[in-house]
Design a protein around this motif. Sequence first.
Motif, PDB file in Angstrom:
ATOM      1  N   LEU A 290       0.838  -1.202   0.000  1.00  0.00           N
ATOM      2  CA  LEU A 290       0.000   0.000   0.000  1.00  0.00           C
ATOM      3  C   LEU A 290       0.871   1.249   0.000  1.00  0.00           C
ATOM      4  CD1 LEU A 290      -2.661  -0.982   2.710  1.00  0.00           C
ATOM      5  CD2 LEU A 290      -2.823  -1.272   0.230  1.00  0.00           C
ATOM      6  N   ALA A 344      -4.939  -5.664   4.434  1.00  0.00           N
ATOM      7  CA  ALA A 344      -4.728  -4.713   3.334  1.00  0.00           C
ATOM      8  C   ALA A 344      -5.500  -5.155   2.094  1.00  0.00           C
ATOM      9  CB  ALA A 344      -3.239  -4.601   3.025  1.00  0.00           C
ATOM     10  N   THR A 345      -5.494  -6.457   1.823  1.00  0.00           N
ATOM     11  CA  THR A 345      -6.225  -6.974   0.661  1.00  0.00           C
ATOM     12  C   THR A 345      -7.726  -6.740   0.821  1.00  0.00           C
ATOM     13  OG1 THR A 345      -4.541  -8.674   0.286  1.00  0.00           O
ATOM     14  CG2 THR A 345      -6.714  -9.041  -0.695  1.00  0.00           C
ATOM     15  N   SER A 348      -8.620  -3.050   0.431  1.00  0.00           N
ATOM     16  CA  SER A 348      -8.457  -2.585  -0.958  1.00  0.00           C
ATOM     17  C   SER A 348      -9.712  -2.838  -1.785  1.00  0.00           C
ATOM     18  CB  SER A 348      -7.262  -3.282  -1.613  1.00  0.00           C
ATOM     19  OG  SER A 348      -6.063  -2.975  -0.936  1.00  0.00           O
ATOM     20  N   GLN A 349     -10.488  -3.833  -1.398  1.00  0.00           N
ATOM     21  CA  GLN A 349     -11.690  -4.179  -2.160  1.00  0.00           C
ATOM     22  C   GLN A 349     -12.810  -3.156  -1.993  1.00  0.00           C
ATOM     23  OE1 GLN A 349     -12.584  -8.087  -0.650  1.00  0.00           O
ATOM     24  NE2 GLN A 349     -10.769  -9.032  -1.584  1.00  0.00           N
ATOM     25  N   THR A 356      -7.289   6.639  -2.086  1.00  0.00           N
ATOM     26  CA  THR A 356      -5.973   6.212  -1.587  1.00  0.00           C
ATOM     27  C   THR A 356      -6.127   5.414  -0.303  1.00  0.00           C
ATOM     28  OG1 THR A 356      -4.878   8.173  -2.507  1.00  0.00           O
ATOM     29  CG2 THR A 356      -3.718   6.991  -0.761  1.00  0.00           C
ATOM     30  N   LEU A 357      -5.542   4.232  -0.302  1.00  0.00           N
ATOM     31  CA  LEU A 357      -5.462   3.406   0.907  1.00  0.00           C
ATOM     32  C   LEU A 357      -3.990   3.287   1.272  1.00  0.00           C
ATOM     33  CD1 LEU A 357      -6.467   1.390   3.067  1.00  0.00           C
ATOM     34  CD2 LEU A 357      -6.355  -0.391   1.308  1.00  0.00           C
TER      35      LEU A 357
END
Length: 713
Positions: A290, A344-345, A348-349, A356-357
Amino acid sequence: MTDNNNLDDKIDLAPVVLDQCSIGLFVLGADGRIVNWNRWMVTASGIGVASALGRLLADLLPEVSGSTLEQAIDAAGSQGDSTVLHAASGTAVLPLPRRAAGGAHQMVIVKPLLAKSHHVLVQVFDQGDLPGEASLPPRMAEQPGAKSGAELATLSILSAIADAVITTDLHRNISYMNVVAEKLTGWRLTAAMGLPLARVFQVMDEGAALLHGAIERCLATGTLAGGQRQELILVHRDGIGIAVEASLAPICDEQKNIHGVVLVFRDVSHARSLAAQVSWQASHDTLTGLVNRGSFDDRLDDLLRDAMATGRIHGMLYLDLDQFKIVNDTCGHVAGDELLRQIATRLSQHIRTGDTLARLGGDEFGVLLVDCSEAVVLRIANKMRQAIMDLRFAWDDKAYAIGVSIGVVAITAESERAEQVLSAADTACYAAKDGGRNQVHVYRPDAGEAAQRQGEMHWVARIHSALEEDRFCLYVQPIVPIDQRSAHTGHCEVLIRMRDEAGALVPPNKFIPAAERFGLMPRIDRWVVNQLFNLIGREHETLVLGGYCFAINLSGGSVNDEDTLTYIGEKLVEFRIPPGMISFEITETAAIANLASASYFIRTLKQAGCLFSLDDFGSGLSSFAYLKNLPVDFLKIDGAFIRDLATDPIDRAMVQAINQIGQVMGLKTIAEFVENDQVLGLLRGIGVDFAQGYGIARPMPLTDQAGRLLLGK
């Protein structure tokens, strides 16, 4: 050079080629004096060619005298050895006054030239010029009778340098290629000799036209082709594209007649790939992939400027994981890292294109939502919260549930600075945690948490002043054995109070929350240790010989602070504190928040003779599960179970359970907040070992305002 494709004795190509190279190059003769000094060296050292030629290197740069570089040059000239030298951190192999910034990344290659000539070539690579592989081709063999001495010397230099070299005649046909040029083009010199340059040095796209124009200007004017290096894509004979940096120069004789051109180029694929990698790493978190904190801050600045210019409203989320440290400490950092990647995955979805992540550090994440209403921001925040709630992290046949507290803040034209936005988001996140965790909280400028935060900031300044002006003082409260009640057993808990600017006492619940919130507790804890140990040193006869022992409270910040651990260890030795005289109280929540650090802290100080109490025991979520990992001596039962012991059967059952597990583990139990004889009798019946509270004795000053001991007097 003439049209017969042979090197002419009258033309010395070496200086021309060396000047076109993008690295430092110079040649030393058999007597150690400089015979070639290229343009890069002139720029880096500030020493001109005329001043360098015929001089010893140590005369020009005295720091070289006796160095590893001078030894390598001697070995190359006398024994034919090649050497690669790398700079140590913060130093340089070859100190160059005008290239100081590159010293920490400098590499120098020292190579012999002709065997009998004892000439030495030195190549200096600096920072971005470092080659992907440092090749050391063998010294070129002499060919007696095949070429003249001048030609052999020139060919030896061209063969040894790290850059590729191709020379042509006036018709642009190839007359020479060195080994590096053969490797990059895929053509051997024997096959390429006499062929058009464009056939061997094939360039993709518009680069071919640029190169052709540069060659025409070079041949027409006899000057450097614009004095600039060109970045081109060279097509290898096998069809592979290679990024190269190339420059041209005319080949002239002493009468300035033009005989052709020399093309010097180098493979920059590795450098470009490395630059791209460094650029990515500079803006991204390597663990999760990220965006990192620095890049997040830059994008936040961009959104602030946009909000002020257009009036659009953006959103920011500040996410802090709940219970992450439990996984990290019980399963290890490998498991913690894997959990962060999975989170994080999942996060992100739920972000949109253009949002922005970022991982801001540790178990904290940030999200910037562009042109987003509050309703949409809250919908995204709750989807993220639910996604983390739904995650069941499995490790070593166990599954862990993780939550997240999310603070939400709007970015508007009224948002003055990035620091204020971040502070507001952090405040909202803290309010979400304080409100029970695993929830979303929106920051409101007039809300209670803003006032609380402002009040805490006010206390920070007062705490700093109190420390500087020595306005803290120590109180003590006895801890007595239940089976032989006495207010003078010598076992006391040390408590801290602060005197305000007018001398009035300030209770700890006024300033401790702010001190914990803003990381001041380690400094306060060290003040307590220093004051108490100094007093023990002064009152040795009363306190040490009198058998007193003291329990000192330590914050979670101190338990995780290596400096505090070192400080306490040094003070124990300095004041010769007897084993068993000092015990430290650590709250259960602080201990399990970072189990590994707490365990290390406790074990280290126990080796120095200290004892430990687990304070507020029973208030945590999994008290018994973590107790076996903490080598404590006392369990201090949370006062919430003691206050209503006489009327609440559940509290009695909890106290009985805690006392029983303590006995099984060989630990002593202490009940705090004991306020009357009825509660004391019940505790005696349960079998609790010690009691503390207003029903035993109220806190009293340890010393008077002059620092004189009151205890035991």
